[in-house]
Design an enzyme around this catalytic site. Structure first.
Site, mmCIF file in Angstrom:
data_model
loop_
_atom_site.group_PDB
_atom_site.id
_atom_site.type_symbol
_atom_site.label_atom_id
_atom_site.label_comp_id
_atom_site.label_asym_id
_atom_site.label_seq_id
_atom_site.Cartn_x
_atom_site.Cartn_y
_atom_site.Cartn_z
ATOM 1 N N LYS A 100 3.955 0.246 5.330
ATOM 2 C CA LYS A 100 2.944 1.147 4.785
ATOM 3 C C LYS A 100 1.931 0.425 3.892
ATOM 4 O O LYS A 100 1.350 1.017 2.990
ATOM 5 C CB LYS A 100 3.588 2.315 4.013
ATOM 6 C CG LYS A 100 4.665 3.076 4.769
ATOM 7 C CD LYS A 100 4.205 3.520 6.145
ATOM 8 C CE LYS A 100 3.096 4.547 6.108
ATOM 9 N NZ LYS A 100 2.636 4.921 7.472
ATOM 10 N N GLY A 101 1.736 -0.853 4.167
ATOM 11 C CA GLY A 101 0.760 -1.603 3.385
ATOM 12 C C GLY A 101 -0.554 -1.816 4.111
ATOM 13 O O GLY A 101 -1.582 -2.037 3.495
ATOM 14 N N GLY A 102 -0.516 -1.777 5.450
ATOM 15 C CA GLY A 102 -1.705 -2.020 6.248
ATOM 16 C C GLY A 102 -1.476 -3.064 7.326
ATOM 17 O O GLY A 102 -2.423 -3.624 7.865
ATOM 18 N N ARG A 104 -0.320 -2.822 10.440
ATOM 19 C CA ARG A 104 -0.787 -2.473 11.780
ATOM 20 C C ARG A 104 -2.298 -2.661 11.892
ATOM 21 O O ARG A 104 -2.799 -3.203 12.882
ATOM 22 C CB ARG A 104 -0.396 -1.033 12.122
ATOM 23 C CG ARG A 104 -1.046 -0.451 13.391
ATOM 24 C CD ARG A 104 -0.786 -1.300 14.617
ATOM 25 N NE ARG A 104 0.627 -1.455 14.907
ATOM 26 C CZ ARG A 104 1.105 -2.203 15.906
ATOM 27 N NH1 ARG A 104 0.264 -2.885 16.685
ATOM 28 N NH2 ARG A 104 2.397 -2.311 16.097
ATOM 29 N N ARG A 307 -2.208 10.084 7.721
ATOM 30 C CA ARG A 307 -1.610 11.406 7.477
ATOM 31 C C ARG A 307 -1.714 11.744 6.003
ATOM 32 O O ARG A 307 -1.672 10.864 5.135
ATOM 33 C CB ARG A 307 -0.149 11.432 7.940
ATOM 34 C CG ARG A 307 0.774 10.563 7.158
ATOM 35 C CD ARG A 307 2.241 10.864 7.458
ATOM 36 N NE ARG A 307 2.581 10.754 8.850
ATOM 37 C CZ ARG A 307 2.993 9.638 9.460
ATOM 38 N NH1 ARG A 307 3.046 8.511 8.765
ATOM 39 N NH2 ARG A 307 3.335 9.630 10.720
ATOM 40 N N HIS A 309 -0.868 12.744 2.230
ATOM 41 C CA HIS A 309 0.282 12.547 1.357
ATOM 42 C C HIS A 309 0.661 13.861 0.690
ATOM 43 O O HIS A 309 -0.206 14.697 0.424
ATOM 44 C CB HIS A 309 -0.059 11.532 0.267
ATOM 45 C CG HIS A 309 -0.191 10.132 0.762
ATOM 46 N ND1 HIS A 309 -0.463 9.072 -0.083
ATOM 47 C CD2 HIS A 309 -0.080 9.605 2.002
ATOM 48 C CE1 HIS A 309 -0.515 7.956 0.624
ATOM 49 N NE2 HIS A 309 -0.298 8.262 1.889
#
Length: 342
Positions: A100-102, A104, A307, A309
């Site tokens: 979830k840091g970037g 991708r 998405r 939060h």
């Protein structure tokens, strides 16, 4: 708190707060059995998945502990050998974190470069599938020509205790990229992803703290991943700091060309991917790639990126900010970079 990024869920600053879960936090606690069942479902979601299938025509077999055989040209770096058109090489560079840091987004941006060949999926070799052996791992890699770089990304490597030793055993020259992000925002984004797959999950506050707003539960993976300094300590036992590049997840949103430029420099590549390749998608709240030649439309990351939060009470955000502050400052000192999270 609304998410704003497709870069592993967005890159905010963890400051906004709200009352969306406030009613749930004030309501009586569910029966212990129900809570246990829901937590059990959460744990099941975190269990390792299956190892991906090997590509056709795997590389010659290697024992799991055998060092990759290499050929050298005068003055060239050692690269593994494989047969067939092009070569299946062990990765010369890995995006090892964080979830979830970037990661991708960074991988997709780098794949625009003609000298980068990367897997489109996460092989999880150095955490889940190591028993399959190095030959199996190499068989997953895309074939490359001389001068091209082989890459893969698996964000869980950064928090896997055995990963640094295993990667060093493959090649001590491996270049390591870590995409980091405000650990408070990262934790909320992590929770949002799990909540989308496990409706009925206890509130973020319930999972992040013990006994109401008591001590932070650092054993919860969403919190533990953000202890970047602790994880980096483990990696520095095997790799010098010069083998790492730390990419800001926030700047990957605000200045994608700048951050990708740093990565290209780190990999020894010409700066081919530049600001002309990006545009900002105001709906999603993060940068997307302009349409490539022969494509009918621009390319953004999937629907799961960006998405919203859940809204987290300000008191919860402040407690987590206080908790992470000493770890953040140590991380700044270790890396020589101030990411501005405090």
């Amino acid at each position: 708190m609304a998410g704003s990024g497709g870069l592993g869920g967005g890159a905010g600053d963890g400051q906004s707060a709200g009352t969306g879960q406030g009613a749930a936090l004030r309501a009586p606690r569910a029966p212990l059995l129900l809570v246990a069942l829901v937590l059990g479902a959460y744990c099941l979601c975190a269990l390792p998945g299956r190892c991906p299938p090997a590509a056709r025509g795997p590389a010659p077999a290697l024992a799991p502990t055998e060092r990759p055989r290499t050929t050298r040209r005068p003055g060239a770096r050692a690269l593994p050998v494989a047969s067939g058109p092009g070569r299946r090489r062990f990765p010369q560079a890995l995006i090892v974190g964080v979830k979830k840091g970037g990661t991708r987004a960074l991988l997709e941006f780098l794949r625009l470069h003609p000298d980068v060949r990367a897997l489109g999926f996460e092989p999880h070799f150095f955490d889940r599938c190591y028993a399959r052996g190095l030959a199996w791992y190499r068989s997953l890699m895309p074939r490359t020509l001389d001068g091209q770089i082989t890459m893969e990304k698996t964000p869980s490597y950064f928090v896997t205790q055995e990963a640094p030793h295993r990667i060093h055993g493959m090649s001590p020259d491996t270049k390591l990229i870590v995409v980091v992000r405000n650990p408070v925002t990262r934790a909320i984004s992590d929770y949002a992803q799990t909540l989308s797959k496990t409706p009925g999950l206890p509130s973020f506050r319930t999972l992040a703290f013990r006994h109401g707003l008591g001590p932070v539960d650092a054993a919860w993976s969403a919190v533990r991943i953000g202890l970047y300094a602790q994880h980096l300590d483990n990696w520095l036992r095997y790799f010098p700091l010069s083998h790492f590049l730390f990419v800001s997840g926030e700047r990957l949103v605000s200045d994608p060309a700048g951050e990708v430029g740093r990565v290209q420099d780190f990999l020894g590549l010409k700066r081919v991917v530049t600001d002309k390749h990006f545009y900002f998608n105001a709906t999603k709240g993060f940068p997307c790639l302009k349409k490539a030649q022969g494509s009918s439309r621009p390319r953004c990351l999937g629907k799961s990126k960006g998405r919203p939060h859940p809204r987290v009470p300000q008191a919860v955000v402040r407690r987590l900010q206080d908790f992470y502050r000493p770890f953040n400052r140590k991380f700044y000192q270790m890396t020589g970079q101030d990411f501005g999270w405090d």
